[in-house]
Design a protein around this motif. Structure first.
Motif, PDB file in Angstrom:
ATOM      1  N   LEU A  60      20.632 -30.953  17.915  1.00  0.00           N
ATOM      2  CA  LEU A  60      19.569 -30.496  17.012  1.00  0.00           C
ATOM      3  C   LEU A  60      18.596 -29.565  17.722  1.00  0.00           C
ATOM      4  CD1 LEU A  60      18.796 -33.738  14.970  1.00  0.00           C
ATOM      5  CD2 LEU A  60      19.959 -31.664  14.175  1.00  0.00           C
ATOM      6  N   VAL A  61      18.280 -29.857  18.968  1.00  0.00           N
ATOM      7  CA  VAL A  61      17.395 -28.984  19.739  1.00  0.00           C
ATOM      8  C   VAL A  61      18.005 -27.584  19.849  1.00  0.00           C
ATOM      9  CG1 VAL A  61      16.475 -28.535  22.062  1.00  0.00           C
ATOM     10  CG2 VAL A  61      16.203 -30.803  21.022  1.00  0.00           C
ATOM     11  N   ARG A  62      19.293 -27.515  20.170  1.00  0.00           N
ATOM     12  CA  ARG A  62      19.965 -26.208  20.270  1.00  0.00           C
ATOM     13  C   ARG A  62      19.907 -25.474  18.939  1.00  0.00           C
ATOM     14  NH1 ARG A  62      23.986 -29.183  22.855  1.00  0.00           N
ATOM     15  NH2 ARG A  62      25.371 -28.979  21.070  1.00  0.00           N
ATOM     16  N   GLN A  63      20.185 -26.182  17.835  1.00  0.00           N
ATOM     17  CA  GLN A  63      20.205 -25.546  16.514  1.00  0.00           C
ATOM     18  C   GLN A  63      18.820 -25.040  16.123  1.00  0.00           C
ATOM     19  OE1 GLN A  63      21.916 -28.670  14.106  1.00  0.00           O
ATOM     20  NE2 GLN A  63      24.011 -28.109  14.644  1.00  0.00           N
ATOM     21  N   ILE A  64      17.794 -25.851  16.332  1.00  0.00           N
ATOM     22  CA  ILE A  64      16.426 -25.450  15.987  1.00  0.00           C
ATOM     23  C   ILE A  64      16.000 -24.253  16.828  1.00  0.00           C
ATOM     24  CG2 ILE A  64      14.001 -26.170  16.055  1.00  0.00           C
ATOM     25  CD1 ILE A  64      15.090 -29.067  15.437  1.00  0.00           C
ATOM     26  N   ALA A  65      16.270 -24.312  18.129  1.00  0.00           N
ATOM     27  CA  ALA A  65      15.892 -23.210  19.025  1.00  0.00           C
ATOM     28  C   ALA A  65      16.627 -21.920  18.655  1.00  0.00           C
ATOM     29  CB  ALA A  65      16.177 -23.587  20.480  1.00  0.00           C
ATOM     30  N   ALA A  66      17.893 -22.036  18.308  1.00  0.00           N
ATOM     31  CA  ALA A  66      18.693 -20.854  17.954  1.00  0.00           C
ATOM     32  C   ALA A  66      18.153 -20.166  16.699  1.00  0.00           C
ATOM     33  CB  ALA A  66      20.149 -21.238  17.743  1.00  0.00           C
ATOM     34  N   MET A  67      17.506 -20.948  15.827  1.00  0.00           N
ATOM     35  CA  MET A  67      16.960 -20.389  14.588  1.00  0.00           C
ATOM     36  C   MET A  67      15.477 -20.050  14.707  1.00  0.00           C
ATOM     37  SD  MET A  67      19.063 -22.743  11.902  1.00  0.00           S
ATOM     38  CE  MET A  67      18.731 -21.723  10.469  1.00  0.00           C
ATOM     39  N   GLY A  68      14.984 -20.045  15.940  1.00  0.00           N
ATOM     40  CA  GLY A  68      13.604 -19.636  16.179  1.00  0.00           C
ATOM     41  C   GLY A  68      12.572 -20.717  15.960  1.00  0.00           C
ATOM     42  N   GLY A  69      12.997 -21.968  15.817  1.00  0.00           N
ATOM     43  CA  GLY A  69      12.064 -23.059  15.595  1.00  0.00           C
ATOM     44  C   GLY A  69      11.395 -23.530  16.869  1.00  0.00           C
ATOM     45  N   VAL A  86      10.658 -26.161  19.477  1.00  0.00           N
ATOM     46  CA  VAL A  86      11.242 -27.392  20.009  1.00  0.00           C
ATOM     47  C   VAL A  86      10.370 -28.005  21.109  1.00  0.00           C
ATOM     48  CG1 VAL A  86      13.629 -26.815  19.390  1.00  0.00           C
ATOM     49  CG2 VAL A  86      12.726 -26.126  21.629  1.00  0.00           C
ATOM     50  N   SER A  87       9.132 -27.551  21.218  1.00  0.00           N
ATOM     51  CA  SER A  87       8.256 -28.000  22.306  1.00  0.00           C
ATOM     52  C   SER A  87       7.994 -29.513  22.287  1.00  0.00           C
ATOM     53  CB  SER A  87       6.937 -27.236  22.290  1.00  0.00           C
ATOM     54  OG  SER A  87       6.243 -27.441  21.075  1.00  0.00           O
ATOM     55  N   ALA A  88       8.094 -30.153  21.139  1.00  0.00           N
ATOM     56  CA  ALA A  88       7.874 -31.598  21.061  1.00  0.00           C
ATOM     57  C   ALA A  88       9.097 -32.397  21.516  1.00  0.00           C
ATOM     58  CB  ALA A  88       7.521 -31.997  19.627  1.00  0.00           C
ATOM     59  N   ASN A 104       8.817 -28.857  29.462  1.00  0.00           N
ATOM     60  CA  ASN A 104       8.457 -27.436  29.572  1.00  0.00           C
ATOM     61  C   ASN A 104       9.502 -26.603  30.302  1.00  0.00           C
ATOM     62  OD1 ASN A 104       6.082 -27.617  28.107  1.00  0.00           O
ATOM     63  ND2 ASN A 104       4.854 -28.113  29.916  1.00  0.00           N
ATOM     64  N   ALA A 105      10.117 -27.173  31.339  1.00  0.00           N
ATOM     65  CA  ALA A 105      11.131 -26.432  32.099  1.00  0.00           C
ATOM     66  C   ALA A 105      12.316 -26.046  31.211  1.00  0.00           C
ATOM     67  CB  ALA A 105      11.619 -27.262  33.279  1.00  0.00           C
ATOM     68  N   VAL A 106      12.621 -26.885  30.245  1.00  0.00           N
ATOM     69  CA  VAL A 106      13.719 -26.609  29.316  1.00  0.00           C
ATOM     70  C   VAL A 106      13.252 -25.647  28.232  1.00  0.00           C
ATOM     71  CG1 VAL A 106      15.312 -27.639  27.643  1.00  0.00           C
ATOM     72  CG2 VAL A 106      14.791 -28.842  29.781  1.00  0.00           C
ATOM     73  N   LEU A 107      12.041 -25.848  27.745  1.00  0.00           N
ATOM     74  CA  LEU A 107      11.483 -24.973  26.710  1.00  0.00           C
ATOM     75  C   LEU A 107      11.493 -23.518  27.168  1.00  0.00           C
ATOM     76  CD1 LEU A 107      10.129 -24.763  23.933  1.00  0.00           C
ATOM     77  CD2 LEU A 107       7.925 -25.073  25.107  1.00  0.00           C
ATOM     78  N   THR A 108      11.081 -23.296  28.399  1.00  0.00           N
ATOM     79  CA  THR A 108      11.061 -21.940  28.959  1.00  0.00           C
ATOM     80  C   THR A 108      12.450 -21.316  28.933  1.00  0.00           C
ATOM     81  OG1 THR A 108       9.235 -22.551  30.401  1.00  0.00           O
ATOM     82  CG2 THR A 108      10.492 -20.600  31.037  1.00  0.00           C
ATOM     83  N   ARG A 109      13.452 -22.080  29.330  1.00  0.00           N
ATOM     84  CA  ARG A 109      14.823 -21.559  29.361  1.00  0.00           C
ATOM     85  C   ARG A 109      15.377 -21.351  27.951  1.00  0.00           C
ATOM     86  NH1 ARG A 109      14.230 -24.691  33.960  1.00  0.00           N
ATOM     87  NH2 ARG A 109      15.121 -23.862  35.889  1.00  0.00           N
ATOM     88  N   LEU A 110      15.075 -22.267  27.054  1.00  0.00           N
ATOM     89  CA  LEU A 110      15.536 -22.108  25.668  1.00  0.00           C
ATOM     90  C   LEU A 110      14.900 -20.877  25.022  1.00  0.00           C
ATOM     91  CD1 LEU A 110      15.501 -25.764  24.312  1.00  0.00           C
ATOM     92  CD2 LEU A 110      17.491 -24.253  24.414  1.00  0.00           C
ATOM     93  N   THR A 111      13.608 -20.713  25.246  1.00  0.00           N
ATOM     94  CA  THR A 111      12.894 -19.564  24.683  1.00  0.00           C
ATOM     95  C   THR A 111      13.505 -18.267  25.205  1.00  0.00           C
ATOM     96  OG1 THR A 111      10.887 -20.878  24.533  1.00  0.00           O
ATOM     97  CG2 THR A 111      10.622 -18.499  24.385  1.00  0.00           C
ATOM     98  N   GLY A 112      13.792 -18.235  26.488  1.00  0.00           N
ATOM     99  CA  GLY A 112      14.427 -17.055  27.082  1.00  0.00           C
ATOM    100  C   GLY A 112      15.814 -16.800  26.529  1.00  0.00           C
ATOM    101  N   ARG A 113      16.562 -17.866  26.298  1.00  0.00           N
ATOM    102  CA  ARG A 113      17.925 -17.745  25.790  1.00  0.00           C
ATOM    103  C   ARG A 113      17.958 -17.237  24.373  1.00  0.00           C
ATOM    104  NH1 ARG A 113      22.439 -20.063  28.257  1.00  0.00           N
ATOM    105  NH2 ARG A 113      21.166 -19.337  29.958  1.00  0.00           N
ATOM    106  N   PHE A 114      16.972 -17.656  23.558  1.00  0.00           N
ATOM    107  CA  PHE A 114      16.992 -17.315  22.141  1.00  0.00           C
ATOM    108  C   PHE A 114      15.916 -16.317  21.737  1.00  0.00           C
ATOM    109  CE2 PHE A 114      19.051 -21.576  22.016  1.00  0.00           C
ATOM    110  CZ  PHE A 114      20.291 -21.146  21.549  1.00  0.00           C
ATOM    111  N   ARG A 115      15.349 -15.618  22.723  1.00  0.00           N
ATOM    112  CA  ARG A 115      14.307 -14.638  22.389  1.00  0.00           C
ATOM    113  C   ARG A 115      14.892 -13.640  21.417  1.00  0.00           C
ATOM    114  NH1 ARG A 115      11.974 -13.814  27.167  1.00  0.00           N
ATOM    115  NH2 ARG A 115      10.292 -15.181  26.542  1.00  0.00           N
ATOM    116  N   ARG A 116      14.233 -13.483  20.308  1.00  0.00           N
ATOM    117  CA  ARG A 116      14.730 -12.572  19.263  1.00  0.00           C
ATOM    118  C   ARG A 116      14.178 -11.162  19.487  1.00  0.00           C
ATOM    119  NH1 ARG A 116      17.041 -15.144  14.860  1.00  0.00           N
ATOM    120  NH2 ARG A 116      16.888 -17.389  14.955  1.00  0.00           N
ATOM    121  N   GLU A 117      15.050 -10.226  19.248  1.00  0.00           N
ATOM    122  CA  GLU A 117      14.635  -8.824  19.350  1.00  0.00           C
ATOM    123  C   GLU A 117      13.780  -8.476  18.136  1.00  0.00           C
ATOM    124  OE1 GLU A 117      15.349  -6.893  21.989  1.00  0.00           O
ATOM    125  OE2 GLU A 117      16.332  -8.612  22.879  1.00  0.00           O
ATOM    126  N   ALA A 118      12.687  -7.758  18.371  1.00  0.00           N
ATOM    127  CA  ALA A 118      11.761  -7.410  17.263  1.00  0.00           C
ATOM    128  C   ALA A 118      12.323  -6.277  16.426  1.00  0.00           C
ATOM    129  CB  ALA A 118      10.407  -7.027  17.834  1.00  0.00           C
TER     130      ALA A 118
END
Length: 169
Positions: A138-147, A149-151, A155-169
């Motif tokens: 679920l964390v992967r799915q939420i992060a992939a859709m821009g949700g 997941v900080s809760a 933080n070490a994982v949040l940073t990597r997930l954010t980097g992995r799924f950063r959306r192009e503007a």
């Protein structure tokens, strides 16, 4: 002097979640040495490479292990969990439980594992109410859709997930 008590905590940890942190903390309280094993399965396409998961786990679990006065080792394995546990000197196999569905599955696995390696005892650690709904899937799915997941992740994982799924503007 008593022998060192070693536990093996296996998982995919793709990515590590706050639920994993809870289980690792509880396990570290029970043992002298905690071996965290990242399962590597050739047929699966994980979000994070095994080396990345090991890096995150060391970063997240090392302070917990120090606080609980347990030695920490993070390794990868590609064989049976009980064989990996035995190879790393573990007499305890740590499994987290979220709900009844987990319990049913884990009880089957514990029975099979006990038959394969009677010297390795499965220990179930229950999730707290706040961690029960958290799954890496679920964390992967939420992060992939821009949700947000900080809760659900450190933080070490949040940073990597954010980097992995950063959306192009």
């Amino acid at each position: 002097m008593s022998a060192m008590r070693t536990a093996f905590y296996p998982g995919s940890f793709d990515p590590p979640t706050n639920g994993h942190v809870e289980v690792a903390r509880a396990a570290a309280r029970l043992v002298d040495r905690l071996v965290v094993g990242v399962g590597v399965h050739p047929g699966k396409a994980p979000l994070f490479a095994p080396a990345e998961r090991l890096e995150m786990l060391r970063e997240i679990f090392a302070p917990i292990a120090r606080e609980e006065r347990a030695q920490l080792d993070c390794i990868t394995f590609d064989n049976l969990v009980v064989d990996a546990a035995e190879a790393h000197g573990a007499s305890l196999l740590i499994r987290g439980l979220r709900d009844g569905t987990d319990l049913d599955y884990e009880m089957q696995m514990a029975g099979m594992n006990a038959t394969l390696k009677p010297g390795v005892q499965t220990v179930f650690l229950p999730a707290s109410p706040i961690a029960r709904p958290i799954t890496a899937t679920l964390v992967r799915q939420i992060a992939a859709m821009g949700g947000d997941v900080s809760a659900f992740v450190p933080n070490a994982v949040l940073t990597r997930l954010t980097g992995r799924f950063r959306r192009e503007a």
